[in-house]
Write a protein that holds these residues in place. Structure first.
Motif, short mmCIF file in Angstrom:
data_model
loop_
_atom_site.label_atom_id
_atom_site.label_comp_id
_atom_site.label_asym_id
_atom_site.label_seq_id
_atom_site.Cartn_x
_atom_site.Cartn_y
_atom_site.Cartn_z
N LEU A 41 19.27 50.88 47.61
CA LEU A 41 20.62 51.21 47.15
C LEU A 41 20.71 52.67 46.76
O LEU A 41 19.87 53.16 45.98
CB LEU A 41 20.97 50.33 45.95
N GLY A 57 23.70 49.24 50.16
CA GLY A 57 24.93 49.70 49.52
C GLY A 57 24.68 50.80 48.50
O GLY A 57 23.56 51.30 48.34
N ARG A 58 25.75 51.16 47.83
CA ARG A 58 25.71 52.25 46.84
C ARG A 58 25.14 51.78 45.51
O ARG A 58 25.02 50.59 45.26
CB ARG A 58 27.12 52.79 46.63
N ARG A 90 26.52 51.60 42.74
CA ARG A 90 27.43 50.74 41.97
C ARG A 90 27.23 49.27 42.31
O ARG A 90 27.73 48.41 41.58
CB ARG A 90 28.87 51.17 42.19
N ASN A 91 26.56 48.99 43.42
CA ASN A 91 26.26 47.60 43.78
C ASN A 91 24.80 47.22 43.51
O ASN A 91 24.27 46.28 44.11
CB ASN A 91 26.65 47.34 45.23
N ALA A 92 24.15 47.95 42.61
CA ALA A 92 22.73 47.66 42.30
C ALA A 92 22.57 46.47 41.36
O ALA A 92 21.58 45.75 41.42
CB ALA A 92 22.06 48.88 41.68
N ARG A 93 23.54 46.26 40.49
CA ARG A 93 23.37 45.24 39.45
C ARG A 93 22.97 43.89 40.03
O ARG A 93 22.05 43.22 39.55
CB ARG A 93 24.66 45.08 38.63
N ASN A 147 27.03 43.76 48.85
CA ASN A 147 25.87 44.40 49.49
C ASN A 147 25.80 44.02 50.96
O ASN A 147 25.47 44.85 51.81
CB ASN A 147 24.58 44.00 48.78
N SER A 152 28.15 46.06 52.82
CA SER A 152 27.59 47.40 53.06
C SER A 152 26.61 47.37 54.23
O SER A 152 26.62 48.27 55.08
CB SER A 152 26.85 47.90 51.82
N ALA A 153 25.76 46.36 54.28
CA ALA A 153 24.81 46.24 55.39
C ALA A 153 25.55 45.99 56.71
O ALA A 153 25.19 46.55 57.74
CB ALA A 153 23.81 45.11 55.11
#
Lengths: 231, 231
Positions: free
Chosen positions: A172, A198-199, A201-204, B212, B215-216
Motif C-alpha cells: 500500500l 491501494g493507497r 488511506r486503505n491500509a487500515r 483494496n 485498487s487492484a
C-alpha cells in the motif's frame, strides 16, 4: 481449482540496497530478515537491544551463509536504504518520532498490525490516523511510507528450510516507485507475490485483516495467508 | 504454486430453506440470486420496486430453468428463511429498521460494503457501529446476523454461463450454526468456498477490503477476489 498464479511483475529488487528490519528480533521481523538474507540481500537487524540484535544476526548469518548485521534500532535505521518497521504497536509512534530525522529520504515499510486480544480472540484497534501506516506517514514527513507484509505468518517466514510461503503481500502506498520497489522485495520470498493493494488511506483494513486470519487459524488449525485471485 | 484448495466443509445447504436477496436487482444481488437459483435453491428477489424484482426474477427463471420469485423488499424478507441484504449502503439502516419485525427469527446475511469513491478511487467509510454487519446486528436484535459475500466480483457472479468464481467468501458471525449455514450457502457457487472469518466485530475490515480489491482491479485490469491459503 485456481488458475496458475502469475506475478504482477515489478522488476528485480536492486542488489545494492540495504534492508533494515527494526524489531528484527521478534518472530515476524526475524522471519522477514531470514528470508531477505536467504534471497541474497544485505540485511541489518535492528532491536531495542543491540546485543539481542547481534545474537539474532549471528544466528541468521549461520543459517543463511550471508553476512547479517545486528544493531540497535537507531543504528539499523541509519544503515538501511529500505527500512522495515516490525515493532509492537505499543510504542510504534514514539519510536518513529525518535527516528524521524534518521529515516528522512528513505523508503519506510510499515508492517505493524494494531490489534488487541481478549478471550474472544483478536480484534482491530482504532488508530487516530486511521492505520499504523498512516500514523507512520504522518510522523515521517520526509520519508516515503509504504505498508506491506501485514498478513504473512511469522511461523512460515521463520522456517529454517525456507519453504515457499503460500501468500500474496498487499503493498500500500501513494508513490508508485516505492510500491513497485516493495513489491519486488516481497517477490524475493519464495512463493510470495507483492501485489499493489491501494493507497495508504486503505491500509487500515489490510492491517486489521490479520485479526480475521487469526480467527481462521484457530478454527482450521492453519497458518492462513491471503491470495488475490485473477491477478 | 499453491497447494490444491480443499473445502473447510460445513455440510449441505438445506434444500427446504428459501433464500431471499434484498436488493436483488442490483449487479451484486442479481449475481448472487442467479448463482443460488442455478444451484437449485428456492430464490426470492427483493427490490424497492416489485415490478423490477419481477422482471429480474423472470430473467433468472428463464436463464436457470428454476422458478425465481420477485417481490418488494418487504415481501421478499417475509418469504425468505435466509435473507441476504445486498442494498446500497445509503439507506441500509433505514431499510433494516423498517424490516426488523419481519426479519425476526431469521438468519440475515449482510453483504454491504460501506465505501466512498473519489478521484483517487474507493475508500472505506466510517460506520458508527463499526461495520454494516454490526449496524445490522444492532438494529435486528431478534435476527441472527452474519456478514458474508463482501468481496465477490459482481461481474463474475452474474455470468450467464455460470463459470466457477475463483474466490473464497469470508463468513463472519458469532453464532456457529448460522456461520456454518452461510458457509454452506457460499459453497453452492462453483469455485467458491465459504471460510469462517471471525466474529462480527471483525467485519469492518472484510467489508473495507473491497476498496483494496477495486485498487487492484484498476492496476491489473482484473476482477480480483481473495483466497485464504493453508485452509
Amino acid at each position: 481449482m485456481p488458475p496458475e498464479l502469475t506475478t504482477p511483475g515489478t522488476g528485480q529488487f536492486p542488489a545494492d540496497l540495504r534492508v533494515a528490519v527494526l524489531g528484527g528480533t521478534g518472530p515476524q521481523g526475524k522471519g522477514l530478515a531470514r528470508r531477505f538474507a536467504a534471497a541474497g540481500l544485505d540485511v541489518i537487524i535492528g532491536s531495542r537491544s543491540a546485543e539481542r540484535a547481534a545474537a539474532a544476526a549471528a544466528e541468521l548469518s549461520e543459517a543463511t551463509g550471508r553476512p547479517v548485521a545486528g544493531l540497535d534500532n537507531h543504528g539499523a535505521a541509519e544503515a538501511g536504504d529500505v527500512v522495515l518497521v516490525v515493532v509492537p504497536w505499543d510504542g510504534h509512534g514514539e519510536l518513529l518520532q525518535e527516528l524521524a530525522p534518521t529515516l528522512a529520504g528513505k523508503v519506510v515499510v510499515d508492517c505493524v498490525n494494531p490489534l488487541g486480544f481478549d478471550k474472544q480472540g483478536a480484534f482491530a484497534l482504532d488508530v487516530p490516523e486511521g492505520s499504523a501506516t498512516q500514523q507512520a506517514a504522518a510522523i515521517l514527513t520526509e520519508s516515503t511510507v509504504v505498508g506491506a507484509f501485514h498478513n504473512v505468518s511469522a511461523v512460515l517466514l521463520d522456517d529454517p528450510e525456507g519453504k515457499p510461503v503460500d501468500t500474496d503481500v498487499l503493498v500500500l502506498g501513494d508513490e508508485r516507485e516505492a510500491t513497485d520497489l516493495i513489491q519486488a522485495l516481497a517477490d524475493t520470498i519464495p512463493g510470495v507475490r507483492g501485489v499493489f493493494g491501494g493507497r495508504r488511506r486503505n491500509a487500515r483494513q489490510v492491517e486489521a485483516l490479520t485479526a480475521n486470519l487469526i480467527s481462521a487459524n484457530r478454527r482450521y488449525k492453519a497458518h492462513a495467508g491471503i491470495r488475490i485471485s485473477d491477478v
